[in-house]
Enzyme design. Structure first.
Site, PDB file in Angstrom:
ATOM      1  N   ARG A   1      80.219  -0.872  33.895  1.00 58.78           N
ATOM      2  CA  ARG A   1      78.928  -0.679  34.561  1.00 58.78           C
ATOM      3  C   ARG A   1      78.712   0.764  34.989  1.00 58.78           C
ATOM      4  NH1 ARG A   1      76.179  -5.459  36.743  1.00 58.78           N
ATOM      5  NH2 ARG A   1      76.304  -6.747  34.894  1.00 58.78           N
TER       6      ARG A   1
ATOM      7  N   ARG B   1      72.680   0.475  38.894  1.00 57.88           N
ATOM      8  CA  ARG B   1      71.840   0.755  40.066  1.00 57.88           C
ATOM      9  C   ARG B   1      72.436   1.722  41.068  1.00 57.88           C
ATOM     10  NH1 ARG B   1      70.790  -5.467  41.162  1.00 57.88           N
ATOM     11  NH2 ARG B   1      72.938  -5.353  40.423  1.00 57.88           N
TER      12      ARG B   1
ATOM     13  N   ARG C   1      64.377   2.241  36.209  1.00 59.17           N
ATOM     14  CA  ARG C   1      64.098   0.832  36.542  1.00 59.17           C
ATOM     15  C   ARG C   1      62.796   0.645  37.301  1.00 59.17           C
ATOM     16  NH1 ARG C   1      64.129  -3.583  36.781  1.00 59.17           N
ATOM     17  NH2 ARG C   1      65.787  -4.735  37.826  1.00 59.17           N
TER      18      ARG C   1
ATOM     19  N   ASP D   1      72.796  -6.093  27.718  1.00 56.36           N
ATOM     20  CA  ASP D   1      73.288  -7.131  28.618  1.00 56.36           C
ATOM     21  C   ASP D   1      73.921  -8.256  27.829  1.00 56.36           C
ATOM     22  OD1 ASP D   1      73.181  -7.836  31.677  1.00 56.36           O
ATOM     23  OD2 ASP D   1      72.920  -9.705  30.569  1.00 56.36           O
TER      24      ASP D   1
ATOM     25  N   TYR E   1      77.019 -19.532  31.038  1.00 55.33           N
ATOM     26  CA  TYR E   1      75.641 -19.226  31.463  1.00 55.33           C
ATOM     27  C   TYR E   1      74.644 -20.199  30.840  1.00 55.33           C
ATOM     28  CZ  TYR E   1      76.724 -14.829  33.833  1.00 55.33           C
ATOM     29  OH  TYR E   1      77.188 -13.899  34.720  1.00 55.33           O
TER      30      TYR E   1
END
Ligand code: CP3
Length: 370
Positions: free
Chosen positions: A35, A39, A48, A84, A160
């Site tokens: 990552r 963010r 973003r 992703d 998921y």
């Protein structure tokens, strides 16, 4: 020059990273971060403001820019493509969205054989936007940095799709695994078909290495992992290796699973921070390379503590060929960027320049041990 000799002056981030994946001696361990684009970084937050996560993934010029900016800002040896895990769900026929504060949500989670029968495996071509972004990143960096493509592992993606999002106990997933062997196998087989095609696109576009994220595999017992997950994961790993690139296989909370994960044949196993690196590596007989494993939350610690922990990870790797410095899981929002940059500098400063000598000894030791 033979495979174990190299000229340190000619070593680039790309060659350092690739050689480490293959357990060949290097001048110092390569470093990158799970990552690393995210963010915690102001540049990413700015992008973003104007685009959703999925939009960034689907616009190769933006995905490439985000990937490149993060890698350059940190001074790492490898760049992981911005994408992703869940992207392959869409061409398979499962819609999802990222809900702020809640994470991913799959609108119609898979609970029946019929819903699994309906999943499509013939539309992986729709994912070409990831390959297009890789092509741009590879064009930008050339051999200077290692380019990492990635995909989710069958178990983690299945979790998921079945749970519909993140989960604590994986009850629906395990229920299907235990009680619906046909449905479970069908789902994993379909995932492998799509993932192999997806990885092939990424490798053809210039990915040097593929990382397979089995982030939630640590929820399984060793027995369940072996019975329900290992065979299909091994198939995926082999298929990617046949494309000519090394595979990094990563999961969290995997201490007891490591020997079984090693049996996938992956070139590199990613370690989380709960297992001391040397113990984890030893548990796999040093048979593969390892990646890791600083606790990502250490990045919030004062500099001297951070420094101690970085040195400890390096000391545990002990100059053996085949260590890639990384975190034990992804950088979290709020992490001070300057601490991430500081870790890169520390790895560069503290890892022994005599890595070559140590590595030679180690290689010689291996040879003399037969
Ligand atoms: O630098 C990088 O590592 C780049 C790209 C990357 C993203 N997701 C972008 C992203 C990678 C490698 C992933 C993989 C991924 N996605 C994993 C496996 C890695 C791991 O952490 O074990 C998983 C489990 C996912 C699924 C996923 N994506 C979740 C659970 C979430 C939400 C969590 C949250 O923090 O909100 C995402 C969103 C996501 N994917 C973000 C990023 C940068 C953060 C959200 C955003 O920008 O809106």
């Amino acid at each position: 020059m033979g495979p174990d000799s190299f000229d340190p002056l000619l070593m680039t981030g790309g060659s350092r990273f690739l050689r480490a994946c293959l357990k060949k001696p290097v001048d110092r361990p390569p470093v990158w971060f799970l990552r690393q684009a995210g963010r915690y970084m102001a540049e990413y937050r700015e992008v973003r403001k104007h685009h959703t996560l999925v939009e960034i993934c689907k616009r190769p010029e933006i995905a490439a820019e985000v990937t490149i900016t993060a890698a350059e800002k940190l001074g790492v040896d490898a760049a992981i493509i911005f994408a992703d895990l869940l992207l392959p769900l869409e061409p398979m026929g499962l819609d999802f969205e990222f809900v702020a504060g809640e994470g991913p949500m799959v609108h119609h989670p898979l609970r029946t054989v019929e819903s699994i029968e309906k999943l499509r495996t013939d539309r992986a071509g729709q994912l070409e936007y990831v390959a297009a972004a890789i092509e741009k990143v590879a064009g930008h960096f050339g051999d200077q940095l290692g380019i990492i493509g990635f995909c989710g592992a069958p178990f983690t993606l299945a979790s998921y799709m079945i749970e519909g999002g993140s989960s604590r106990n994986y009850i629906f997933t395990k229920q299907m695994m235990y009680a619906e062997p046909y449905a479970w196998q069908k789902l994993l087989d379909k995932l492998v078909t799509v993932l192999v095609a997806f990885c092939k696109q990424q490798v053809d576009a210039g990915a040097d290495v593929i990382q397979i994220f089995d982030s939630w595999v640590g929820s399984l017992s060793v027995e369940d992992y072996r019975d329900y997950v290992l065979p299909v994961t091994k198939r995926l790993v082999r298929a990617v290796q046949e494309m000519g690139v090394p595979v990094i296989y990563f999961g969290v909370d995997t201490a007891s699973l490591l020997p079984a994960m090693r049996e996938t044949g992956a070139d590199v196993i990613g370690l989380d921070w709960r297992t001391p690196l040397d113990e984890g590596w030893r548990s796999m007989d040093y048979a593969c390379a390892v990646q890791g494993n600083l606790d990502p939350i250490t990045l919030f610690a004062p500099q001297p503590i951070l420094e101690t922990r970085v040195k400890q990870v390096l000391a545990q790797a002990d100059g053996r060929p085949g260590h890639i410095f990384n975190l034990g899981h992804g950088i979290v929002p709020g992490t001070p960027v300057e601490n991430v940059q500081a870790v890169v500098k520390m790895v560069k400063a503290f890892s022994r320049p005599s890595g070559l000598l140590i590595s030679k000894d180690f290689v010689a030791g291996e040879v003399s041990n037969g």
